[in-house]
Design a protein around this motif. Structure first.
Motif: not given
Length: 408
Positions: A394-404
């Protein structure tokens, strides 16, 4: 209404001529008969107007009419000698045109002329038969998610030219939808009868759009003057103004795409390629202008299943997401990498984190601690590991999504 900078022929009159768009909707009337009725009424009343070809829609027939009006909404009339004068309000004339032609509805700016309310007819809300072409960075898993969400079947075609993107064909008429950013730039072209539409997704469009197209264009159906007037007259001059602005998209609306992070050069391309009526040539121009294979526009005309295509049938969203996850996990290695969620797309990693959290929460709620289904220490260990993995996804997925999203 579209504006023209052309001076009105009335001396000391209004500085601009406008175009009022009206759609007449017929029921139980053949297209040719409906068009003839519209042209007859317009000619009898000497209205300066354009009339489209009949366009079928779920058993109904639609006729588009472009009427020349002034800033106050008064229609422009033209006598046989080409002289012009002002007539009644366009709203009143819309009602007279409905009654004079026997139309079921007269739609102006999404309002029915007689009732003054939006039209409530299920036949107009449902998509008709037709043909749809989607061009973009498409893969089978991505298209499977679109098929599941829209409950539509597709046929995926690999690009004939390695430098081009893939295309997918749907045997039906669609407008818009939700695509993942990895598939941008993408264009969806649709045809039903003589009506064509185009939906556009741009590489850096705003994340606020949530996967929806930044722009949807509905081309005017091919139209011609209700009455042709002599050359060199005021009526002919105004008719040319009417034709020019009836066929052109609103440049001010297109300029607003800049607020959605659509590049200025793409906006200028839209202004150029969207002018005119819909048709095979318009579809080819749009595809070529944005780097897609213009030859693929033929799939809008050709019936049946495209040769060499892969069928993508709609399925449950959960099953489609599972297949997409499996395909993503295989991308970095020949062997399946089921537990390497960092190799998946951010959205899929987020979804997997949610699924994990739900599964382990159900496991926790269903455990009877006085009689656990396994040794208590093992249950605690499994739950701890599961929750840590879910939180990480959840955390890493959210971070990667926001950066994208920020990179767009």
């Amino acid at each position: 209404m579209a504006r023209s900078s052309h001076e009105s022929p009335q001396g000391g009159g209004q500085p601009e001529t406008l175009v009022a768009a009206l759609t007449l909707i017929f029921e139980n009337t053949p297209g040719a008969q409906a068009e003839a009725a519209v042209r007859t009424v317009l000619a009898e009343r000497e209205v300066l107007a354009l009339v489209s070809e009949p366009a079928p829609w779920n058993g109904l027939v639609l006729i588009e009419v472009g009427i020349a009006v002034n800033l106050e909404g008064l229609i422009l009339l033209a006598a046989a000698d080409g002289s012009t004068r002002l007539g009644q309000q366009v709203e009143d004339f819309a009602l007279a045109l409905k009654f004079g032609t026997g139309a079921l509805y007269a739609d102006q700016d999404d309002i029915e002329a007689q009732s003054g309310e939006p039209i409530q007819d299920a036949r107009l809300e449902e998509m008709p038969s037709g043909r749809t072409l989607l061009a973009g960075a498409l893969t089978a898993p991505d298209l499977q998610l679109l098929a599941a969400a829209s409950k539509t079947a597709w046929h995926l075609l690999p690009p004939e030219d390695p430098q081009r993107t893939a295309v997918a064909v749907h045997d039906g008429f669609l407008i818009g939808g939700y695509l993942d950013g990895d598939q941008y730039p993408a264009i969806m072209l649709s045809r039903t009868g003589p009506r064509y539409t185009a939906s556009f997704w741009f590489p850096k469009q705003s994340s606020k759009l949530g996967g929806e197209p930044a722009w949807v264009h509905i081309w005017p159906v091919a139209a011609s003057p209700a009455v042709q007037h002599p050359a060199g007259t005021d009526a002919r001059e105004q008719l040319q103004v009417l034709e020019t602005h009836y066929l052109a998209p609103d440049p001010e609306e297109l300029d607003e795409l800049g607020t959605m992070k659509v590049p200025a050069q793409d906006i200028e391309i839209l202004k150029r390629v969207l002018t005119g009526t819909g048709g095979p040539q318009a579809a080819q121009q749009v595809l070529a202008a944005f780097g897609h294979d213009p030859a693929s526009a033929r799939y809008l005309q050709e019936p049946g299943v495209p040769a060499g295509s892969t069928p993508i049938e709609p399925m449950g969203l959960g099953k489609a997401m599972g297949r997409a996850m499996a395909m993503e996990a295989r991308k970095s290695s020949a062997a399946p990498r089921w537990f390497n969620a960092m190799s998946w797309k951010p959205g899929l990693q987020l979804a997997w984190g949610v699924i994990e959290a739900l599964v382990f929460s159900l496991m926790l709620a269903g455990t009877e601690w006085d009689r656990p289904w396994a040794p208590a220490w093992l249950v605690v260990l499994i739950l701890a590991v599961g929750y840590v993995d879910a939180a990480g996804n959840l955390v890493f997925g959210a971070v990667r999504w926001i950066r994208g999203r920020r990179r767009r």
